[in-house]
Each structure stands twice: as C-alpha cells, then as structure tokens.
Design an enzyme around this catalytic site. Structure first.
Site, short mmCIF file in Angstrom:
data_model
loop_
_atom_site.label_atom_id
_atom_site.label_comp_id
_atom_site.label_asym_id
_atom_site.label_seq_id
_atom_site.Cartn_x
_atom_site.Cartn_y
_atom_site.Cartn_z
N GLU A 1 1.00 -1.34 0.09
CA GLU A 1 -0.12 0.00 0.00
C GLU A 1 0.96 1.16 -0.01
O GLU A 1 0.68 1.96 -0.57
CB GLU A 1 -0.99 -0.13 1.28
CG GLU A 1 -2.08 -0.93 1.13
CD GLU A 1 -3.23 -0.38 -0.19
OE1 GLU A 1 -3.17 0.65 -0.55
OE2 GLU A 1 -4.21 -1.14 -0.23
N ASP B 1 -6.27 8.26 -0.40
CA ASP B 1 -5.83 7.01 0.45
C ASP B 1 -4.92 7.92 1.08
O ASP B 1 -3.75 8.39 0.61
CB ASP B 1 -5.43 5.99 -0.29
CG ASP B 1 -6.46 5.43 -1.04
OD1 ASP B 1 -7.64 5.48 -0.60
OD2 ASP B 1 -6.26 4.76 -2.19
#
Length: 148
Positions: free
Chosen positions: A53, A71
């Site tokens: 991620e 994000d």
C-alpha cells in the site's frame, strides 16, 4: 551560504517525505500496537499490506479521481469512508479522525483506524493491495528475521 541553502532544502524534503519504516522496525511497532493476530490477521499479513500500500511510508497519499477521495498513510486508508480530509464529498469518517492524523510518524492513529476497518464484514479484504499481493500467498518473508 549556498551550503546552508542546500542543507535547508534537504531537511525540508526529509520533513515532507515523512517516516519510511525499516521492515523489522515496523513489524516490532505493529506487534507492540496489538496487530499480530488482531481479528485473526497475522502480523505478516499486516506487513505485506503496508509494503504494497505505502512502501512503509507514513506520508504516502494517493488521489482517486473517480470518487474524489484520497488514500492516506502507511495503510492507505480512504477518506470516503474512514477519515475526514475536509474535501471528499459525502465522506463518512467512520474512524472519527482527521486524515492528517494518518500521516504522522507515530502510527497509533493509523493502527486504530486499520483495526476499525477490519471490524467491518470485508475485513482485510477491504484493501485491494492485500487481495492482489498477499491473499493466499506465503507472507512469512515480511517478518522473517525480525524476531517477532
């Protein structure tokens, strides 16, 4: 004088970059914060998730043009559902925190929010990177040699 200006620019870029954890440092930190086995999810799976991620970077951000969300942080937690960045239309803020809290070098807020995410029915499958890079794979390498 030029040396001082260059030094200042280097220091500024380091401050903006945030903390990029070393693999074992992050593994120890996540273990200390209660992530190993949380909701049946191994520390190695959390480490794999963080690797893919954010590259273990606390200040990572990724804008999603489709829904105008972003994000944030080491777990790339989304502003549409989990945090408030003040600019995502229709945000829910289920973690009850500012998205900027997810960008801190101290990852306690990010961990607390990640724990909240996995309490939902989707669990760790909420993260696309985990599904694509970690699910049904041998993830032991992410904690190997860390003594955790």
């Amino acid at each position: 004088m030029k040396a001082l200006i260059v030094l200042g620019l280097v220091l500024l870029s380091v401050m903006v970059q945030g903390k990029v954890f070393e693999r074992c440092e992050l593994a120890r930190t996540l273990k200390r914060l209660g992530m190993d086995g949380y909701r049946g999810i191994s520390l190695a799976n959390w480490m794999c998730l963080a690797k893919w991620e954010s590259g273990y970077n606390t200040r990572a951000t990724n804008y999603n043009a489709g829904d105008r969300s972003t994000d944030y942080g080491i777990f790339q937690i989304n502003s549409r559902y989990w945090c408030n960045d003040g600019k995502t239309p229709g945000a829910v803020n289920a973690c009850h925190l500012s998205c900027s809290a997810l960008l801190q070098d101290n990852i306690a807020d990010a961990v607390a929010c990640a724990k909240r995410v996995v309490r939902d029915p989707q669990g760790i499958r909420a993260w696309v990177a985990w599904r694509n890079r970690c699910q049904n794979r041998d993830v032991r390498q992410y904690v190997q040699g860390c003594g955790v």
